[in-house]
Motif scaffolding. Structure first.
Motif: not given
Length: 269
Positions: A102-112, A168-181
């Motif tokens: 239920p978290w995705f703020s860190s690289k560990l969260d996202r990797g999991l 988490d605006t920073a994490a969502l912003g980074a993921m959205e930028e990657r998704l858009v690109n």
């Protein structure tokens, strides 16, 4: 409907138009509440083999009753003990409820989450006759691009998630930028969102929201369902949706001040 159908078809323009690949859709839980993605997908069920993936959402878990209630709801869906609330009876896609962190703020969260979803969905997708076109309304699956077997990725941008309360605006912003690109097709529901996508270096196709008039028939046809509206001065100026910190209260007050007759009704949680 023709716009989104055309956008999806362009994703396999080198294939005969009679061949339609399956769709894998990442969005909020099917049947939990009305959404534009659920509405659109509902109209594509007779043309596509659709797999709908329920996700964990994008707000940070908190120590409150709302989070606790939502946690039990998700656990029930993972264990197969709960049923989605259906707004309308009728055909539905094959609904998948993979387990997620239920978290995705860190690289560990996202990797999991990348490994969890890649393992649970990858095995299913590899059994399909051909890779699906993936449609997502949420940026938290950006890390799955290149992991899941997919023919194309379509980002259906329905909101500015950086403005969501509790996110988490920073994490969502980074993921959205990657998704858009990395997405093959980006669809935006407003000119404002289209401009946001353009600022990230991608051109989005515009597919604005609309109104299904049949769903808003005169109240006298269903008086028992709308007792709260009895006695209110007509006409009714209705906002129907989520009411939270994002609502422009000054705009609502200005509309109320300018009214010579009628009542503003805010309907929703």
């Amino acid at each position: 409907m023709q716009a989104i159908d055309s956008s999806i078809k362009r994703c396999w323009k080198t294939e005969p138009m009679s061949q339609t690949p399956p769709l894998l859709v990442f969005a909020d839980d099917w049947g939990r509440h009305p959404s534009s993605c659920q509405y659109l997908i509902g109209h594509l069920l007779d043309r596509y083999d659709i797999y709908w993936v329920n996700t964990i959402g994008m707000r940070r878990p908190r120590l409150d009753l709302a989070t606790l209630s939502r946690s039990f709801e998700k656990l029930g869906s993972w264990l197969g003990t709960s049923k989605a609330r259906q707004e309308n009876a009728g055909p539905r896609p094959r609904v998948l409820s993979p387990r997620m962190w239920p978290w995705f703020s860190s690289k560990l969260d996202r990797g999991l989450n990348r490994r969890l979803l890649g393992w649970q969905l990858g095995s299913l997708l590899r059994t399909l006759p051909e890779p699906p076109v993936v449609v997502t309304t949420i940026p938290i699956v950006a890390d799955l691009i290149g992991v899941l077997p997919a023919r194309r990725w379509v980002y259906y941008c329905v909101d500015d998630f950086a403005q969501w309360p509790g996110s988490d605006t920073a994490a969502l912003g980074a993921m959205e930028e990657r998704l858009v690109n990395q997405a093959d097709v980006v669809i935006a529901v407003s000119e404002t969102l289209r401009d946001r996508i353009a600022a990230l270096g991608k051109t989005a196709r515009l597919l604005t929201h609309g109104v299904e008039f049949e769903a808003w028939e005169p109240a006298e046809k269903t008086p028992a369902l709308l007792p709260q509206l009895e006695g209110l001065e007509r006409p009714l100026i209705v906002f129907w949706g989520l009411i939270d910190q994002r609502m422009d209260v000054n705009l609502v007050n200005r509309v109320a001040d300018d009214l010579t007759s009628g009542t503003i009704v805010l309907a929703g949680p």
